[in-house]
Enzyme design. Structure first.
Site, PDB file in Angstrom:
ATOM      1  N   ARG A  47       3.578 -20.674   4.012  1.00  0.00           N
ATOM      2  CA  ARG A  47       3.023 -19.483   4.675  1.00  0.00           C
ATOM      3  C   ARG A  47       3.781 -19.244   5.975  1.00  0.00           C
ATOM      4  NH1 ARG A  47      -0.994 -20.372   7.757  1.00  0.00           N
ATOM      5  NH2 ARG A  47      -2.279 -21.507   6.294  1.00  0.00           N
ATOM      6  N   TYR A  99       1.684   8.503   5.036  1.00  0.00           N
ATOM      7  CA  TYR A  99       1.308   7.931   3.740  1.00  0.00           C
ATOM      8  C   TYR A  99      -0.216   7.771   3.655  1.00  0.00           C
ATOM      9  CZ  TYR A  99       1.007   4.578  -0.074  1.00  0.00           C
ATOM     10  OH  TYR A  99       0.679   3.939  -1.233  1.00  0.00           O
ATOM     11  N   ASP A 171       7.892   4.169  10.174  1.00  0.00           N
ATOM     12  CA  ASP A 171       7.903   3.852   8.748  1.00  0.00           C
ATOM     13  C   ASP A 171       9.210   4.426   8.196  1.00  0.00           C
ATOM     14  OD1 ASP A 171       7.634   3.885   5.955  1.00  0.00           O
ATOM     15  OD2 ASP A 171       5.450   4.099   6.040  1.00  0.00           O
ATOM     16  N   LYS A 196       9.652   0.521  -2.646  1.00  0.00           N
ATOM     17  CA  LYS A 196      10.340   1.765  -2.977  1.00  0.00           C
ATOM     18  C   LYS A 196      11.859   1.534  -3.035  1.00  0.00           C
ATOM     19  CE  LYS A 196       6.079   2.980  -2.632  1.00  0.00           C
ATOM     20  NZ  LYS A 196       5.474   3.560  -1.427  1.00  0.00           N
TER      21      LYS A 196
HETATM   22  C1  LIG Z   1       4.213   3.287  -0.680  1.00  0.00           C
HETATM   23  C2  LIG Z   1       4.255   3.504   0.776  1.00  0.00           C
HETATM   24  C3  LIG Z   1       3.551   2.688   1.667  1.00  0.00           C
HETATM   25  C4  LIG Z   1       2.643   1.564   1.174  1.00  0.00           C
HETATM   26  O1  LIG Z   1       3.397   0.535   0.619  1.00  0.00           O
HETATM   27  P1  LIG Z   1       2.858  -0.415  -0.581  1.00  0.00           P
HETATM   28  O2  LIG Z   1       4.059  -1.263  -0.847  1.00  0.00           O
HETATM   29  O3  LIG Z   1       2.474   0.473  -1.708  1.00  0.00           O
HETATM   30  O4  LIG Z   1       1.715  -1.184  -0.040  1.00  0.00           O
HETATM   31  C5  LIG Z   1       3.692   2.933   3.021  1.00  0.00           C
HETATM   32  N1  LIG Z   1       4.467   3.946   3.484  1.00  0.00           N
HETATM   33  C6  LIG Z   1       5.147   4.754   2.654  1.00  0.00           C
HETATM   34  C7  LIG Z   1       5.983   5.851   3.226  1.00  0.00           C
HETATM   35  C8  LIG Z   1       5.078   4.573   1.278  1.00  0.00           C
HETATM   36  O5  LIG Z   1       5.737   5.399   0.467  1.00  0.00           O
END
Ligand SMILES: *Cc1c(COP(=O)(O)O)cnc(C)c1O
Length: 378
Positions: A47, A99, A171, A196
């Protein structure tokens, strides 16, 4: 100094000193033998630190040019860990079409701990100034946004944040460090849904945080180890494997997107196309200035809801699915899928109508993708 595309391949910790293996081994272990009490090779418990995860964290640190990287079990786990920097009474300002999961965790989970949030159009500094209070501690940007591809000036916001002693969190999921490096524009923390583009193959759920300063890095490591939402060794390895091809993939995504945008713009049944690479996009010049690419996400408005249904039923290569950023093209209706949890009135305000279609352009042959859209629209 290594250039970006070389860093994608040679960055971080490559291979294994023990055996010469070129690929980082998957250290599927929870604990590590100590020679005597407290004497070990830098690893005590997975961890806290795991060699496969650490290799990924070092790679992401180098790609975002920060002080330290941290890998989490999802983008939401990464975002939640960042929020643990704050305390009851603190207030944060967010991009309005952030998001959906970020909106939900702030409004329905972290609100219970009295961490307050405002959602404004961060493309205008005046909107940010309007909601800043003495309790405000950070500005959280998503740029470009989902699904309307609005672009916020990172430099302008970080300058304002520094003057007011606020942190800036970005982000960077949509553009990745290959196209945009928020820390170099003054941001303090970058976060990714690595599910992504970083992963890129629709096969792993993961999150990444990179901190710009030693102090934030120490705090975030403390939070990561204390709250424990870490990424496992298998997924850490998969993510590194994905990142090695990020450059070629991002270039291919963008090239295909340009061709598709060109096609959509000239189609009589398409009313409006949202893409920062279009010269008439309101923040086109800003997008060009602060990033080296426009990415592979595009949204468009069609003439009727019945046409939306028809398109969804007749596309062959575009997979009807949530998520984005993978090698295969995906198509979705934000108002009914990713953004369904946002109330109807709010969606209308933001421009997320029922006739808006979002596509994540994959790296197939663009001629096949265009033919597919053409038959679905006719
Ligand atoms: C998908 C997404 C998230 C969340 O991420 P997860 O891996 O699904 O928990 C946060 N920000 C953006 C811009 C996203 O497309």
């Amino acid at each position: 100094m290594m250039r970006k595309r070389t860093k994608l391949i040679h960055g971080g910790i490559v291979g294994d000193v023990l055996t010469g293996a070129v690929s980082t081994p998957i250290y599927q272990t929870s604990t590590y033998k100590q020679e005597s009490v407290g004497v070990h090779k830098g690893y005590e418990y997975s961890r806290t630190k795991n060699p496969t995860r650490f290799a990924l964290e070092e790679l992401m640190k180098e790609l975002e040019e920060g002080e330290a990287g941290f890998a989490f079990s999802s983008g939401m786990a990464a975002i939640t860990a960042i929020m643990m920097l704050f305390k009851p009474g603190d207030h944060l300002i967010f991009t309005d079409d952030v998001y959906g999961g970020t909106y939900r965790v702030m409004k329905r989970v972290l609100n219970r701990f009295h961490i307050a949030s405002s959602f404004v159009d961060t493309t205008s500094l005046r909107e940010i100034e309007r909601v800043v209070t003495n309790q405000t501690k950070a500005i959280y940007l998503e740029t470009p946004t989902n699904p309307l591809l609005k672009v916020t000036g990172i430099k302008e916001v970080t300058a304002f944040a520094k003057e007011n002693n606020l942190l800036t969190i970005v982000d960077n999921t949509f553009l990745t460090p290959y196209f945009q490096q928020p820390l170099l524009l003054g941001a303090d923390i970058v976060v990714h849904s690595a599910t992504k583009y970083l992963g890129g193959h629709s096969d792993v759920v993961a999150g990444i945080v990179v901190a710009a300063s030693k102090e934030l890095a120490e705090q975030l490591h403390f939070i990561q180890n204390s709250t424990g939402g870490v990424l496992g060794p298998q997924d850490s390895w998969l993510l590194q494997r994905g990142i090695r091809t990020l450059g070629v993939r991002m270039n291919a995504h963008e090239e295909n997107t340009k061709a598709i945008v060109h096609f959509l713009e000239s189609h009589p049944k398409v009313k409006k196309v949202y893409y920062p690479g279009i010269s008439t996009h309101p923040q086109h010049h800003l997008a060009k200035q602060q990033a080296s690419g426009f990415g592979g996400m595009v949204s468009f408005e069609v003439e009727s809801e019945s046409l939306v249904d028809k398109i969804m039923q007749s596309v062959r290569y575009f997979v009807l699915a949530e998520s984005l950023g993978a090698v295969e093209s995906l198509i979705s209706v934000p108002s009914k899928m990713t953004h369904a949890s946002i109330p109807f009135e709010r969606r209308q305000e933001l421009g997320i109508t029922d006739t808006l279609i979002r596509i994540s352009v994959g790296i197939e042959d663009s001629r096949d993708l265009i033919e597919d859209l053409e038959q679905a629209l006719s």
